[in-house]
Design an enzyme around this catalytic site. Sequence first.
Site, PDB file in Angstrom:
ATOM      1  N   LYS A  26      41.271  43.542  20.274  1.00 15.39           N
ATOM      2  CA  LYS A  26      42.649  43.982  19.983  1.00 15.39           C
ATOM      3  C   LYS A  26      43.468  44.175  21.250  1.00 15.39           C
ATOM      4  O   LYS A  26      44.675  43.929  21.267  1.00 15.39           O
ATOM      5  CB  LYS A  26      42.637  45.276  19.170  1.00 15.39           C
ATOM      6  CG  LYS A  26      41.976  46.449  19.875  1.00 15.39           C
ATOM      7  CD  LYS A  26      40.870  47.012  19.053  1.00 15.39           C
ATOM      8  CE  LYS A  26      39.971  47.913  19.855  1.00 15.39           C
ATOM      9  NZ  LYS A  26      38.813  48.346  19.078  1.00 15.39           N
TER      10      LYS A  26
ATOM     11  N   GLY B 180      28.338  60.242  18.699  1.00 16.12           N
ATOM     12  CA  GLY B 180      28.435  58.820  19.048  1.00 16.12           C
ATOM     13  C   GLY B 180      29.720  58.162  18.587  1.00 16.12           C
ATOM     14  O   GLY B 180      29.868  56.939  18.697  1.00 16.12           O
TER      15      GLY B 180
ATOM     16  N   GLU C 278      33.642  57.398  22.829  1.00 12.81           N
ATOM     17  CA  GLU C 278      32.960  56.777  23.960  1.00 12.81           C
ATOM     18  C   GLU C 278      32.912  57.750  25.138  1.00 12.81           C
ATOM     19  O   GLU C 278      33.608  58.767  25.134  1.00 12.81           O
ATOM     20  CB  GLU C 278      33.708  55.509  24.359  1.00 12.81           C
ATOM     21  CG  GLU C 278      33.667  54.488  23.234  1.00 12.81           C
ATOM     22  CD  GLU C 278      34.260  53.167  23.625  1.00 12.81           C
ATOM     23  OE1 GLU C 278      34.282  52.854  24.814  1.00 12.81           O
ATOM     24  OE2 GLU C 278      34.707  52.459  22.711  1.00 12.81           O
TER      25      GLU C 278
ATOM     26  N   LYS D 100      46.486  48.099  17.963  1.00  8.95           N
ATOM     27  CA  LYS D 100      46.353  47.690  16.559  1.00  8.95           C
ATOM     28  C   LYS D 100      47.720  47.684  15.869  1.00  8.95           C
ATOM     29  O   LYS D 100      48.011  46.799  15.046  1.00  8.95           O
ATOM     30  CB  LYS D 100      45.381  48.625  15.848  1.00  8.95           C
ATOM     31  CG  LYS D 100      43.950  48.473  16.363  1.00  8.95           C
ATOM     32  CD  LYS D 100      43.062  49.632  15.913  1.00  8.95           C
ATOM     33  CE  LYS D 100      41.648  49.455  16.399  1.00  8.95           C
ATOM     34  NZ  LYS D 100      40.815  50.646  16.168  1.00  8.95           N
TER      35      LYS D 100
HETATM   36  P1  NDP Z   1      30.111  46.640  24.049  1.00  5.78           P
HETATM   37  O1  NDP Z   1      30.495  47.301  25.316  1.00  5.78           O
HETATM   38  O2  NDP Z   1      29.064  47.277  23.210  1.00  5.78           O
HETATM   39  O3  NDP Z   1      29.615  45.154  24.366  1.00  5.78           O
HETATM   40  C1  NDP Z   1      30.280  44.342  25.282  1.00  5.78           C
HETATM   41  C2  NDP Z   1      29.437  43.106  25.555  1.00  5.78           C
HETATM   42  O4  NDP Z   1      30.146  42.260  26.441  1.00  5.78           O
HETATM   43  C3  NDP Z   1      28.081  43.390  26.203  1.00  5.78           C
HETATM   44  O5  NDP Z   1      27.092  42.578  25.642  1.00  5.78           O
HETATM   45  C4  NDP Z   1      28.309  43.012  27.664  1.00  5.78           C
HETATM   46  O6  NDP Z   1      27.149  42.512  28.308  1.00  5.78           O
HETATM   47  C5  NDP Z   1      29.296  41.884  27.526  1.00  5.78           C
HETATM   48  N1  NDP Z   1      30.124  41.711  28.709  1.00  5.78           N
HETATM   49  C6  NDP Z   1      30.940  42.596  29.295  1.00  5.78           C
HETATM   50  N2  NDP Z   1      31.541  42.063  30.369  1.00  5.78           N
HETATM   51  C7  NDP Z   1      31.088  40.788  30.458  1.00  5.78           C
HETATM   52  C8  NDP Z   1      31.328  39.724  31.343  1.00  5.78           C
HETATM   53  N3  NDP Z   1      32.162  39.843  32.369  1.00  5.78           N
HETATM   54  N4  NDP Z   1      30.686  38.552  31.125  1.00  5.78           N
HETATM   55  C9  NDP Z   1      29.850  38.403  30.093  1.00  5.78           C
HETATM   56  N5  NDP Z   1      29.588  39.379  29.201  1.00  5.78           N
HETATM   57  C10 NDP Z   1      30.199  40.568  29.385  1.00  5.78           C
HETATM   58  O7  NDP Z   1      31.461  46.408  23.236  1.00  5.78           O
HETATM   59  P2  NDP Z   1      31.663  46.407  21.649  1.00  5.78           P
HETATM   60  O8  NDP Z   1      30.651  45.527  21.024  1.00  5.78           O
HETATM   61  O9  NDP Z   1      31.801  47.811  21.166  1.00  5.78           O
HETATM   62  O10 NDP Z   1      33.132  45.770  21.529  1.00  5.78           O
HETATM   63  C11 NDP Z   1      33.334  44.370  21.645  1.00  5.78           C
HETATM   64  C12 NDP Z   1      34.751  44.033  21.166  1.00  5.78           C
HETATM   65  O11 NDP Z   1      34.890  44.396  19.815  1.00  5.78           O
HETATM   66  C13 NDP Z   1      35.871  44.759  21.924  1.00  5.78           C
HETATM   67  O12 NDP Z   1      36.984  43.915  22.019  1.00  5.78           O
HETATM   68  C14 NDP Z   1      36.188  45.934  21.010  1.00  5.78           C
HETATM   69  O13 NDP Z   1      37.508  46.399  21.166  1.00  5.78           O
HETATM   70  C15 NDP Z   1      36.011  45.256  19.668  1.00  5.78           C
HETATM   71  N6  NDP Z   1      35.755  46.168  18.560  1.00  5.78           N
HETATM   72  C16 NDP Z   1      34.728  47.067  18.662  1.00  5.78           C
HETATM   73  C17 NDP Z   1      34.463  47.917  17.604  1.00  5.78           C
HETATM   74  C18 NDP Z   1      33.337  48.889  17.659  1.00  5.78           C
HETATM   75  O14 NDP Z   1      33.174  49.646  16.712  1.00  5.78           O
HETATM   76  N7  NDP Z   1      32.518  48.889  18.712  1.00  5.78           N
HETATM   77  C19 NDP Z   1      35.287  47.888  16.386  1.00  5.78           C
HETATM   78  C20 NDP Z   1      36.306  46.868  16.370  1.00  5.78           C
HETATM   79  C21 NDP Z   1      36.535  46.055  17.442  1.00  5.78           C
HETATM   80  P3  NDP Z   1      25.845  43.438  28.514  1.00  5.78           P
HETATM   81  O15 NDP Z   1      25.272  43.610  27.130  1.00  5.78           O
HETATM   82  O16 NDP Z   1      24.940  42.657  29.388  1.00  5.78           O
HETATM   83  O17 NDP Z   1      26.354  44.707  29.088  1.00  5.78           O
HETATM   84  N1  HSE Z   2      37.393  53.121  19.249  1.00 12.98           N
HETATM   85  C1  HSE Z   2      37.813  52.524  18.031  1.00 12.98           C
HETATM   86  C2  HSE Z   2      37.950  53.615  16.967  1.00 12.98           C
HETATM   87  C3  HSE Z   2      36.829  51.455  17.618  1.00 12.98           C
HETATM   88  O1  HSE Z   2      37.573  54.767  17.195  1.00 12.98           O
HETATM   89  O2  HSE Z   2      38.455  53.335  15.886  1.00 12.98           O
HETATM   90  C4  HSE Z   2      37.379  50.534  16.592  1.00 12.98           C
HETATM   91  O3  HSE Z   2      38.394  49.732  17.066  1.00 12.98           O
END
Ligand code: NDP
Ligand code: HSE
Length: 437
Positions: A103, A185, A188, A203
């Site tokens: 987003k 949890g 963050e 959003k």
């Molecule tokens: P995380 O921090 O859990 O995961 C991020 C991933 O990206 C990790 O696997 C990390 O690698 C990898 N990464 C980071 N930097 C690099 C880089 N430079 N090159 C390659 N890989 C990289 O994030 P989330 O899964 O929580 O979020 C991912 C996306 O989803 C974001 O855009 C977030 O806004 C969106 N989102 C998340 C939600 C949630 O509930 N978590 C809900 C809705 C949207 P490594 O594992 O090795 O650290």
């Molecule tokens: N940090 C976001 C939330 C994750 O609390 O809703 C989902 O985008």
Amino acid sequence: MRLALLGCGTVGSEVVRLLHTQSADLAARIGAPLEIVGIAVRRIGRDRGELPVDPAVFTTDPLDLVKRDDVDVVIECVGGIEPARGWLVEALRAGKSVVTANKALLAEDGGTLHDAAAEGGGDLYYEAAVAGAIPLLRPLRESLHGDRITRVTGIVNGTTNFILSAMDATGAGFAEALEEATDLGYAEADPTADVEGFDAAAKAAILASLAFHTRVGAADVHREGITEVTAADVISAKAMGCTIKLLCIAARGVAADGRETVGVRVHPAMIPLTHPLASVGDAFNAVFVEAEAAGQLMFYGRGAGGAPTASAVLGDVVAVSRNRLAGVRAASESAYADLPVRPMGEALTRYHISLDVTDRPGVLAAVAGVFARHDVSIATVRQGSGGGGVAGRGEDADLVIVTHVAPDAALAATVRALRGLDTVRSVASVLRVEGGA
Ligand code: NDP
Ligand code: HSE
């Protein structure tokens, strides 16, 4: 259908698991099997639990992965503006389809991604970027395209909704409720993006762009977080039959010159307990859409978390894969209306203002005079004994004033002038009131 996954964290790892457990059904729905040909991460050696995927597919070079000729669809679950923008632009220009949950990037520079998709001829889908698992963007960009949306009001950040719900339920202050959200949890380690409203503002920009056929970016959104909301505000809200929520509000309006505008804002607000969004508790999300013909629609569900978000990502993967097999692409971005964004000062809102004043003759008249001079009409006034409604401090009184609807600029100027009155010891709190309380 060959997939490149960028990011294998909270969301990406659940995408891998769902792709594995649902593989037969997904292949049947799409008409071709899905295969992960590469996963880009930052740290190859990181413990990711039991992941049903060949370790050889992992790489630390996302750009190289998206450039590969054997990749049809790029799924981006990394987040942030750069380097994600560079990877996705490269993929889209090369004709690949992109599914992203990012987003922040869409709100910062969605136009560049849409332009790259149009150039390359692939699809750009991002259902997971707003309200996680809730099917919301597809209804806005497809189902409601025959209608005219007038307003979108939502709770789109789970962390802040958890905090405000906890404050409401237990009487805790912001810091205490944030600590609970962190322990469980939800929040963050660095909760700034959530509690300061940046996540909700991104959003809101995406929702407004889709609802009003206009490119709206994060910088166009008026943003206030929840860090200033106090336990006393929650008590005041309850006294009015309200609760406090962090709302995103995107609405059509009309400027002084008669031109149609769109206004987009994120801020905490009191809403009546009878409002459909008031009962959205815990870390849930809900979005209330008003359209001319459809009337009122409500979308509710889990807005965050690995599996719920992966559900939305996979839905997009199925859609873009089907399109590729059929040799078609989804309708391109609809931004034809190009409405100007209304400044926050022109937004029509109501205020709930708590003042700590000296309790002597003429104070109420002086305070009322400030409202009158700014053309803000008072709806109700409640006076307590001072000291936040507890036993009086002798010379002080609490005044709680709720206004009628007025332009936000007039209300803000009123508050500034109140601060300048020598009989006003402090403006204890200012909260907007939404939804007909
Ligand atoms: P995380 O921090 O859990 O995961 C991020 C991933 O990206 C990790 O696997 C990390 O690698 C990898 N990464 C980071 N930097 C690099 C880089 N430079 N090159 C390659 N890989 C990289 O994030 P989330 O899964 O929580 O979020 C991912 C996306 O989803 C974001 O855009 C977030 O806004 C969106 N989102 C998340 C939600 C949630 O509930 N978590 C809900 C809705 C949207 P490594 O594992 O090795 O650290
Ligand atoms: N940090 C976001 C939330 C994750 O609390 O809703 C989902 O985008």
